[in-house]
Write a protein that holds these residues in place. Structure first.
Motif, short mmCIF file in Angstrom:
data_model
loop_
_atom_site.label_atom_id
_atom_site.label_comp_id
_atom_site.label_asym_id
_atom_site.label_seq_id
_atom_site.Cartn_x
_atom_site.Cartn_y
_atom_site.Cartn_z
N PRO A 125 0.46 -1.01 -0.10
CA PRO A 125 0.11 -0.06 -0.11
C PRO A 125 0.75 1.25 0.32
O PRO A 125 1.69 1.23 0.96
N GLY A 126 1.20 2.13 -0.49
CA GLY A 126 1.59 3.14 -1.09
C GLY A 126 1.31 3.89 -2.47
O GLY A 126 1.29 3.46 -3.55
N PHE A 127 1.13 5.02 -2.65
CA PHE A 127 1.61 5.70 -3.96
C PHE A 127 2.73 5.71 -4.28
O PHE A 127 3.10 5.61 -5.86
N LEU A 128 3.90 6.19 -3.30
CA LEU A 128 5.13 6.11 -3.95
C LEU A 128 5.55 4.82 -4.74
O LEU A 128 6.14 4.54 -5.77
N THR A 129 5.17 3.91 -4.25
CA THR A 129 5.75 2.48 -4.48
C THR A 129 4.88 2.06 -5.51
O THR A 129 5.79 1.58 -6.77
N ASP A 130 3.58 2.83 -6.31
CA ASP A 130 2.89 2.14 -6.67
C ASP A 130 3.23 3.15 -8.32
O ASP A 130 3.63 2.32 -8.82
N ALA A 131 3.54 4.29 -8.05
CA ALA A 131 4.16 5.03 -8.85
C ALA A 131 6.40 4.37 -9.44
O ALA A 131 5.85 3.99 -10.76
N ILE A 132 6.73 3.55 -8.78
CA ILE A 132 7.75 2.87 -9.29
C ILE A 132 7.57 1.60 -9.68
O ILE A 132 7.57 1.09 -10.74
N GLY A 133 6.77 1.20 -9.09
CA GLY A 133 6.04 -0.18 -9.59
C GLY A 133 5.39 -0.42 -11.10
O GLY A 133 5.70 -1.15 -11.84
N LEU A 134 4.63 0.82 -10.85
CA LEU A 134 4.00 0.61 -12.32
C LEU A 134 4.93 1.35 -13.55
O LEU A 134 4.84 0.84 -14.89
N VAL A 135 5.74 1.77 -13.11
CA VAL A 135 7.42 2.57 -14.51
C VAL A 135 7.58 1.25 -14.82
O VAL A 135 8.54 0.43 -15.43
N LEU A 136 8.25 -0.10 -13.67
CA LEU A 136 8.78 -1.32 -13.83
C LEU A 136 7.94 -1.97 -14.63
O LEU A 136 8.44 -2.60 -15.62
N PHE A 137 6.65 -1.99 -15.47
CA PHE A 137 5.51 -2.60 -16.25
C PHE A 137 6.26 -2.04 -17.27
O PHE A 137 4.98 -2.84 -18.53
N VAL A 138 6.34 -0.98 -17.60
CA VAL A 138 6.82 -0.69 -18.89
C VAL A 138 7.59 -1.21 -20.06
O VAL A 138 9.42 -1.14 -19.22
N PRO A 139 7.90 -2.12 -20.83
CA PRO A 139 8.52 -2.51 -21.98
C PRO A 139 9.63 -1.73 -22.07
O PRO A 139 11.62 -2.34 -21.64
N GLY A 140 10.05 -0.34 -22.36
CA GLY A 140 10.66 0.47 -22.60
C GLY A 140 11.91 1.05 -21.28
O GLY A 140 13.05 1.38 -21.77
N PHE A 141 10.92 1.27 -20.56
CA PHE A 141 11.61 1.38 -19.04
C PHE A 141 12.80 0.03 -18.67
O PHE A 141 13.89 0.18 -18.24
N ARG A 142 11.96 -0.81 -18.53
CA ARG A 142 13.31 -2.08 -18.07
C ARG A 142 14.29 -2.20 -19.51
O ARG A 142 15.33 -2.31 -18.51
N ASP A 143 14.05 -2.26 -20.17
CA ASP A 143 14.83 -2.23 -21.51
C ASP A 143 15.94 -0.79 -20.79
O ASP A 143 17.94 -1.12 -21.24
N LEU A 144 15.55 0.53 -20.88
CA LEU A 144 16.99 1.28 -20.84
C LEU A 144 17.23 1.30 -19.80
O LEU A 144 18.72 1.37 -19.01
N LEU A 145 16.50 0.78 -18.31
CA LEU A 145 17.18 0.50 -16.82
C LEU A 145 18.22 -0.51 -17.07
O LEU A 145 19.29 -0.56 -16.45
N ARG A 146 18.32 -1.76 -18.11
CA ARG A 146 19.12 -2.65 -17.89
C ARG A 146 20.09 -2.66 -18.98
O ARG A 146 21.49 -2.80 -18.56
N ARG A 147 20.12 -1.54 -20.00
CA ARG A 147 21.42 -0.87 -20.69
C ARG A 147 22.50 -0.35 -19.49
O ARG A 147 23.45 -0.24 -19.94
N TYR A 148 21.15 0.83 -18.98
CA TYR A 148 22.25 1.17 -17.92
C TYR A 148 22.89 0.57 -16.99
O TYR A 148 24.26 0.62 -16.71
#
Length: 169
Positions: A88-111
């Motif tokens: 429960p929480g809005f900050l953790t929800d925002a981070i979790g939602l961003v991790l569901f975006v494939p493009g963000f995971r690709d950027l994170l993996r490359r970084y």
């Protein structure tokens, strides 16, 4: 690193409490609680659909004899995202939602891959002292103990025909 972990363990709950108070004040108690339950349900659904797709891609990679490194990283991110959305929480929800975006995971993996490449270094320690790249130990005087040996580069073992690199070259 320990100070960052401590800051996260103290800071994240404080931020979450502040966000609950602020959002609850704006939209009310029941809509706030409904929003928290909705993000948990969304996280469960996304984790199931994206997780199954990632698992299928990983199996295909393994069947083709390839290591599914991208799928392993995506699976790890999806598990973290699902756990964050169930928390429960809005900050953790925002981070979790961003991790569901494939493009963000690709950027994170490359970084992370580039950080691992640039931060890798080899250090050799002998008798509790670090050896410099030329093989000299600081403060070593005459008559010091010398250990001779042989080494073998294990990075090319996959090219050998015998199992586990037991054959001779």
């Amino acid at each position: 690193m320990a100070i960052l972990l401590l800051a996260a363990l103290i800071g994240v709950p404080l931020i979450e409490i502040g966000l609950f108070i602020k959002i609850g004040g704006l939209i009310g108690l029941w809509p706030t609680l409904a929003l928290v339950l909705l993000t948990a349900a969304l996280g469960s659904w996304q984790m199931r659909t994206q997780g199954l797709a990632t698992l299928a891609r990983g199996r295909r990679q393994l069947e083709q004899g390839q290591l599914p490194t991208r799928e392993l990283f995506d699976g790890f991110c999806l598990v973290i995202a699902g756990a964050l959305l169930l928390t429960p929480g809005f900050l953790t929800d925002a981070i979790g939602l961003v991790l569901f975006v494939p493009g963000f995971r690709d950027l994170l993996r490359r970084y992370l891959a580039s950080r691992m490449e640039t931060s890798t270094e080899t250090r050799i320690w002998v008798d509790g002292q670090e050896v410099d790249p030329a093989g000299h130990r600081p403060g070593r005087g005459p008559g010091g103990r010398v250990i001779e040996g042989e080494y073998r580069d294990l990075t090319d073992l996959a090219d050998e025909d015998t199992p586990m690199g037991t054959g001779s070259r």
